[in-house]
Scaffold this motif. Structure first.
Motif, PDB file in Angstrom:
ATOM      1  N   ALA A 134      63.058 101.125  72.610  1.00  0.00           N
ATOM      2  CA  ALA A 134      64.582 100.878  72.861  1.00  0.00           C
ATOM      3  C   ALA A 134      64.612 100.025  74.149  1.00  0.00           C
ATOM      4  O   ALA A 134      63.774 100.318  75.111  1.00  0.00           O
ATOM      5  N   GLY A 135      65.585  99.544  74.369  1.00  0.00           N
ATOM      6  CA  GLY A 135      66.010  98.899  75.647  1.00  0.00           C
ATOM      7  C   GLY A 135      65.084  97.761  76.067  1.00  0.00           C
ATOM      8  O   GLY A 135      64.675  96.963  75.107  1.00  0.00           O
ATOM      9  N   MET A 136      64.661  97.716  77.036  1.00  0.00           N
ATOM     10  CA  MET A 136      63.723  96.762  77.560  1.00  0.00           C
ATOM     11  C   MET A 136      62.480  97.209  78.184  1.00  0.00           C
ATOM     12  O   MET A 136      61.779  96.218  78.726  1.00  0.00           O
ATOM     13  N   ASP A 137      61.949  98.353  77.707  1.00  0.00           N
ATOM     14  CA  ASP A 137      60.819  98.920  78.002  1.00  0.00           C
ATOM     15  C   ASP A 137      59.624  98.306  77.196  1.00  0.00           C
ATOM     16  O   ASP A 137      59.710  98.646  75.856  1.00  0.00           O
ATOM     17  N   CYS A 149      63.619 100.860  87.083  1.00  0.00           N
ATOM     18  CA  CYS A 149      62.060 100.469  86.945  1.00  0.00           C
ATOM     19  C   CYS A 149      61.809  99.776  88.174  1.00  0.00           C
ATOM     20  O   CYS A 149      60.483  99.494  88.585  1.00  0.00           O
ATOM     21  N   LYS A 190      68.404 108.380  79.335  1.00  0.00           N
ATOM     22  CA  LYS A 190      69.625 109.005  79.130  1.00  0.00           C
ATOM     23  C   LYS A 190      70.355 108.083  78.205  1.00  0.00           C
ATOM     24  O   LYS A 190      71.180 108.775  77.087  1.00  0.00           O
ATOM     25  N   HIS A 191      70.591 106.935  78.394  1.00  0.00           N
ATOM     26  CA  HIS A 191      71.471 105.993  77.912  1.00  0.00           C
ATOM     27  C   HIS A 191      70.916 105.821  76.581  1.00  0.00           C
ATOM     28  O   HIS A 191      71.618 106.069  75.464  1.00  0.00           O
ATOM     29  N   LEU A 210      59.981 104.731  78.511  1.00  0.00           N
ATOM     30  CA  LEU A 210      58.940 104.971  79.845  1.00  0.00           C
ATOM     31  C   LEU A 210      59.718 104.025  80.955  1.00  0.00           C
ATOM     32  O   LEU A 210      59.209 103.991  82.030  1.00  0.00           O
ATOM     33  N   SER A 211      61.109 103.934  80.671  1.00  0.00           N
ATOM     34  CA  SER A 211      61.672 102.580  81.642  1.00  0.00           C
ATOM     35  C   SER A 211      62.707 103.661  82.469  1.00  0.00           C
ATOM     36  O   SER A 211      63.420 102.913  83.234  1.00  0.00           O
ATOM     37  N   ALA A 212      62.747 104.876  82.476  1.00  0.00           N
ATOM     38  CA  ALA A 212      63.863 105.660  83.049  1.00  0.00           C
ATOM     39  C   ALA A 212      65.189 105.587  82.352  1.00  0.00           C
ATOM     40  O   ALA A 212      66.335 105.893  82.977  1.00  0.00           O
ATOM     41  N   ALA A 213      65.433 104.705  81.205  1.00  0.00           N
ATOM     42  CA  ALA A 213      66.672 104.527  80.647  1.00  0.00           C
ATOM     43  C   ALA A 213      66.903 105.474  79.485  1.00  0.00           C
ATOM     44  O   ALA A 213      67.839 105.453  78.697  1.00  0.00           O
ATOM     45  N   GLY A 230      71.836 100.816  81.121  1.00  0.00           N
ATOM     46  CA  GLY A 230      70.930 101.791  81.123  1.00  0.00           C
ATOM     47  C   GLY A 230      69.608 101.445  81.993  1.00  0.00           C
ATOM     48  O   GLY A 230      68.884 102.388  82.230  1.00  0.00           O
ATOM     49  N   GLU A 231      69.462 100.215  82.414  1.00  0.00           N
ATOM     50  CA  GLU A 231      68.255  99.879  82.860  1.00  0.00           C
ATOM     51  C   GLU A 231      68.329  99.341  84.385  1.00  0.00           C
ATOM     52  O   GLU A 231      67.229  99.184  84.929  1.00  0.00           O
ATOM     53  N   LEU A 246      62.915  90.260  82.535  1.00  0.00           N
ATOM     54  CA  LEU A 246      63.198  89.570  80.924  1.00  0.00           C
ATOM     55  C   LEU A 246      64.258  88.454  81.048  1.00  0.00           C
ATOM     56  O   LEU A 246      64.222  87.738  80.281  1.00  0.00           O
ATOM     57  N   LEU A 248      59.445  96.438  69.824  1.00  0.00           N
ATOM     58  CA  LEU A 248      60.111  96.563  71.013  1.00  0.00           C
ATOM     59  C   LEU A 248      61.527  96.152  71.021  1.00  0.00           C
ATOM     60  O   LEU A 248      62.001  95.300  69.861  1.00  0.00           O
ATOM     61  N   TYR A 249      62.332  96.495  71.909  1.00  0.00           N
ATOM     62  CA  TYR A 249      63.625  95.909  72.379  1.00  0.00           C
ATOM     63  C   TYR A 249      64.737  96.334  71.323  1.00  0.00           C
ATOM     64  O   TYR A 249      65.432  95.473  71.066  1.00  0.00           O
ATOM     65  N   GLU A 307      72.948 107.697  73.148  1.00  0.00           N
ATOM     66  CA  GLU A 307      73.741 106.528  72.333  1.00  0.00           C
ATOM     67  C   GLU A 307      73.364 106.588  71.030  1.00  0.00           C
ATOM     68  O   GLU A 307      73.963 106.376  70.101  1.00  0.00           O
ATOM     69  N   ASP A 326      58.670  90.549  69.151  1.00  0.00           N
ATOM     70  CA  ASP A 326      57.346  91.521  68.653  1.00  0.00           C
ATOM     71  C   ASP A 326      57.005  91.563  67.411  1.00  0.00           C
ATOM     72  O   ASP A 326      57.680  91.943  66.681  1.00  0.00           O
TER      73      ASP A 326
END
Lengths: 133, 537
Positions: free
Chosen positions: A6-9, B118, A63-64, A58-61, B113-114, B102, A34-35, A68, B533
């Motif tokens: 999820a997210g940008m990780d 990082c 919680k969000h 693994l991106s620290a996001a 959330g990002e 990105l 991804l994403y 969600e 991806d």
């Protein structure tokens, strides 16, 4: 079984290894790539009629992403779908995430068999309760 | 009877390293009988550079200690940089947050959330000015770990320098700018492969005439290894990526000696001590030989492989995290013996979060101890001539050749990536590694051996969640108060992207006009399209 990033990780090593471990253990696995967003993950779970959704962050996001996704799952009526996950997650955040609806978080160092065993048990318990006994 | 004539029994039937090479019980002169000193090793600073890229190596100047860091807001990270410089660090290394990497602004829905998690949140020149406030850019060298958006980051850095009155040609540093390994391993891409390569060559071309001391790319094995590759795969895919970039530059009409001397490399330092040393030595020799064979350049620097190094994040354990201090020290030791030019040492708490200041300090001190107390910097390439290390170095070169042949047969690295070949090789290797841990062929202290309950508690850095709102507010203020020239500047970017003109000058104009990273990248996405991806696993 839906395995998602999820997210940008972009760290997808863990997600892919877990996807393969589960596939090798006999689960039918959909890897989203991804994403993804919480909405797209839940849409995939609905479409695939998944028993469980596993998300790697693994991106620290985390919680969000987890809170969600859990909210979106409830909104879509997926209360019987197991939400689990893993990644770089500080132990202090685990309890909070569980309160949001994450059933189990696998932190670094978890073995493949441990995930398989937990998931087999959790899925059969869920199916048993879902079918009314 | 079964073991008759084989001597005493051993712990297991066969010993292998990550690359799958079988390790012998003993190495002797027979294993390196074909080694010709001048042909295969040479002297430091001389072809084929096996012994090191410079004549004096660490006797002249030890490797640069370059700790990668960035988190939260530009002001937060600026404070960490000043701390690290005060503590004796000699170069900066910028970690950007994912939205910047990105090409999205902090207020984009995908960035939720990002922000600042990082790495540091950089949306525009205003943030970059804050990030580098009080740091003279002609006195430090700065490495920026950024790829899909590298061309924008380069322009932001040049623009800050110009505002400090420092011309571009005086700047020293590196942009990672290695987009091929993003498709292979790290997966932080924006555009499809072809237009991405064009941007890379645009930076080669512009820097060749404007930034002679800037490393235009750091061709990275690090992420390939972290994604699961073996040492031999890391070596092979990275060097083939490097050769691909060189050919792209040549295709543009650049002369090899105009741009290849500014290419640099980046290695992962994993746990197998000898394998890592052999990998780094083999890399220098292969690069020198391939460059000579393909282009026969005049400038010896076109054959010289310079490398940054980082200890392997993937080897750190959440269990008994203080043990990571030891892992990092041993990995760093291999890197120093392998002869790299700069290094980042990981912090012991990174399986939990970005590092605390205390954890970063231990990692920094690890390098300072290696430089000051161990005698490692007094002589060059001390493992040369070791039967084992030389045999391994040869095996690494052979493994490279096998991959080169396979990838050439596919039509080159771009085709191989489009077919998912390196991606699947890496996924297979990652699976084998996890299986080896699960069945305890590979022991990891604290994970599947020597476990201890309750030994894991350490302090952890927390990034304040309120940062996102603050950063978005800063961005809104910027958008409200900037002069309208940014629109025109973005149009010039679009025009150059549609045509064939080098994109650095219009992007530099756009960042000076306070166009944001997201606006510039959106403009390019409109023209180039996006990469999605394929999800190989």
């Amino acid at each position: 079984m839906v395995i998602a990033k999820a997210g940008m990780d972009g760290h997808d090593r863990g997600a892919k290894v877990v996807a393969r471990v589960l596939r090798d253990a006999g689960f039918e696995v959909i890897y989203t790539g991804l994403y993804q967003t919480p909405e797209s993950i839940v849409a995939t779970a609905l479409q695939e009629d998944a028993d469980a959704v596993g998300i790697s962050v693994l991106s620290a996001a985390h919680k969000h992403v987890f809170s969600e996704t859990a909210r979106e799952m409830r909104q879509q009526g997926l209360d019987d779908v197991i939400l689990f996950g893993g990644g770089i997650i500080p132990p202090g955040d685990v309890e909070w995430l569980e309160q949001q609806g994450v059933r189990r978080l696998f932190l670094p160092g978890t073995s493949g068999p441990e995930i398989v065993a937990w998931l087999q048990q959790a899925v059969s318990a869920q199916r048993a309760s879902g079918s009314g006994g | 009877m079964a073991s008759a004539g084989q001597g005493p029994s051993e712990r297991k039937p066969a010993f292998t390293n990550s690359s799958g090479f079988e390790i012998k019980r003993l190495y002797s002169g027979d294993d390196v009988a074909s080694l010709d000193y001048l042909r295969d090793l040479g002297f430091p600073g001389e072809f084929p550079y096996t012994r090191g890229p410079q004549a004096t190596m660490y006797r002249g100047r030890p490797w640069t200690i370059r700790m990668f860091s960035g988190f939260g807001s530009a002001a937060d990270t600026n404070r960490r940089y000043r701390y690290l410089l005060d503590q004796g660090q000699t170069g900066l290394s910028v970690a950007f947050h994912l939205p910047t990497l990105l090409g999205y602004d902090s207020d984009h829905p995908r960035a939720r959330g990002e922000v600042g998690k990082c790495g540091v949140a950089i949306d525009s020149l205003a943030d970059m000015e804050t990030l580098l406030d009080g740091i003279r850019l002609d006195e430090v060298s700065t490495s920026m770990t950024i790829n899909a958006t590298a061309i924008v980051a380069l322009c932001l850095y040049v623009a800050v320098a110009e505002k400090q009155g420092i011309p571009a040609h005086k700047l020293r540093g590196t942009i990672q700018n290695d987009i091929l390994k993003e498709y292979i391993a790290q997966k932080e891409w924006a555009f499809p492969v072809r237009p991405s390569l064009r941007l890379v060559v645009d930076t080669f071309e512009w820097c060749a005439s404007n930034m002679p001391e800037w490393n235009t790319i750091s061709v990275s094995g690090y992420h390939i290894r972290e994604a699961g590759a073996t040492a031999a795969q890391e070596l092979a895919f990275t060097l083939i990526d490097g050769l691909t970039y060189v050919q792209e530059g040549v295709n543009r009409g650049l002369k090899v000696d105009e741009f290849v001397p500014r290419l640099s490399f980046f290695w992962d330092l994993h746990n197998d001590f000898f394998e890592e040393i052999a990998k780094m030595r083999a890399a220098r020799r292969i690069w020198a030989r391939e460059m000579k064979r393909r282009y026969d350049p005049r400038d010896p620097r076109s054959c010289t492989l310079r490398a940054h190094m980082q200890t392997a994040g993937v080897t750190l354990t959440a269990q008994q995290p203080l043990n990571n201090v030891v892992r990092v020290a041993l990995q760093a030791l291999a890197g120093v013996i392998g002869g790299g030019q700069s290094m980042h040492t990981n912090s012991y708490d990174e399986t939990y979060a970005l590092p605390t200041e205390q954890a970063v300090t231990v990692a920094l001190r690890t390098q300072q101890i290696l430089q000051s107390e161990t005698g490692l910097t007094d002589t060059i390439d001390p493992f040369a001539g070791s039967y084992y290390v030389e045999a391994l170095t040869n095996q690494m070169e052979e493994a490279f050749s096998r991959y080169l042949e396979r990838i050439d047969a596919m039509g080159g690295m771009v085709k191989a990536i489009e077919a998912g070949f390196p991606q699947m090789e890496i996924a297979d290797a990652a699976m084998r590694y996890q299986a080896a841990i699960d069945n305890r062929e590979q022991l990891i202290v604290g994970v599947n051996a020597y476990q201890a309950e309750g030994a894991d508690a350490i302090p952890i850095l927390e990034i304040d969640d309120s940062l996102e709102a603050e950063q978005v507010a800063r961005l809104e203020q910027l958008r409200a108060r900037r002069a309208p020239g940014w629109r025109h500047a973005l149009e010039a970017v679009r025009k150059a992207a549609f045509g064939g003109a080098n994109l650095v000058p219009p992007i530099l104009e756009a960042v000076h006009a306070y166009a944001t990273v997201g606006e510039i990248m959106d403009t390019l996405r409109d023209v180039f399209g996006e990469y999605h991806d394929p999800g190989y696993y």
